[in-house]
Design a protein around this motif. Structure first.
Motif: not given
Lengths: 139, 139
Positions: A65-66, A69, A72-77, A79-80
């Motif tokens: 995840i880190l 991030a 610069g990319k969103s880690a949300c996907a 993470v979900r």
DNA sequence: TCTTGACCTGTGAGTAAGACACAGGTTTAC
DNA sequence: GTAAACCTGTGTCTTACTCACAGGTCAAGA
């Protein structure tokens, strides 16, 4: 801040902070005395790590995840996706613990009325060997 | 029997049998071909070990128990004592898992209505960092 | 300034309970 | 006798820290 200071400020242990540091999840600088120096941004990062651990993410997950991030990319996907996997695992382990607990309690109750015995050549402890662990495959 | 045969007969894996063997919980002989040879008494012993594992005893516990029995002493008292400890631990872990599961489910639900975001310098993933983990310290 | 003691640091190793990798030996079929 | 399939023992890896420990640092006192 020193490792001990930051650990205290985050209600964790210095060893834990050192562990994450060793893995490269945080990269503190060095003070003149050679001690690692943790900045405020290191602190946020560690806070994030600890929160993620609280949610059941593995340290490896967090590393991924880190990395996202940090690029610069969103880690949300990610993470979900990860939490679904972890939740499934947790659910499975949870059920297993439930079963284990049941077996243990049942054994303890059964043993209340069983006396102690000496071992024989084909029996180490009759308490364990004669435990009726029904509930698994009882007709 | 070879390690694989005995493992199959006990519905476990060869690696597990080898592990217990390595620790000295069972001491099989050797066949002419150099392979370890497991006797019927090794089989009973392994069966005991597996039963004890099912009841939550640690491998170390089992080692102790076997030692008692090997000295001809009744292991029952030890067994009764150990299972209480293990049950307490299990209960504790169980409660922790319950809490973890609750946190995870709560997060998953909250995230349903949250959109993905790019990371910022002070935020790795807002899903995790903004999760409302109430139930821990809500006034 | 020097010293003593208290405290702190980084690094290496240990933990539980197996799972996995793999070089080499064994068995079976031909 | 040979080749392929299978099996074995041993060594290493895993998780997420925790512990041990030699040595460095800091504040107080002489």
């Amino acid at each position: 801040m020193t490792v001990n200071e930051i650990a205290t400020s985050l209600a964790t242990t210095a060893d834990t902070v050192r562990y994450y540091t060793r893995l490269g999840l945080v990269t503190p600088g060095k003070s003149d005395n050679g001690y690692k120096f943790y900045s405020n941004s290191d602190q946020s990062r560690l806070r994030f790590i600890l929160s993620a651990r609280q949610l059941g993410f593995s340290v490896k997950d967090i590393k991924q995840i880190l990395q996202e991030a940090d690029h610069g990319k969103s880690a949300c996907a990610l993470v979900r996706k990860l939490i679904k996997t972890r939740l499934d695992e947790t659910e499975k382990q949870f059920q297993e613990m439930l079963q284990l607990r049941k077996r243990m309690k049942r054994a303890l109750k059964q043993w209340d009325v069983m006396e102690d015995k000496a071992p024989t050549s084909h029996m180490v402890c009759h308490l364990i060997e004669n435990v009726n662990s029904s509930g698994i495959g009882e007709a």
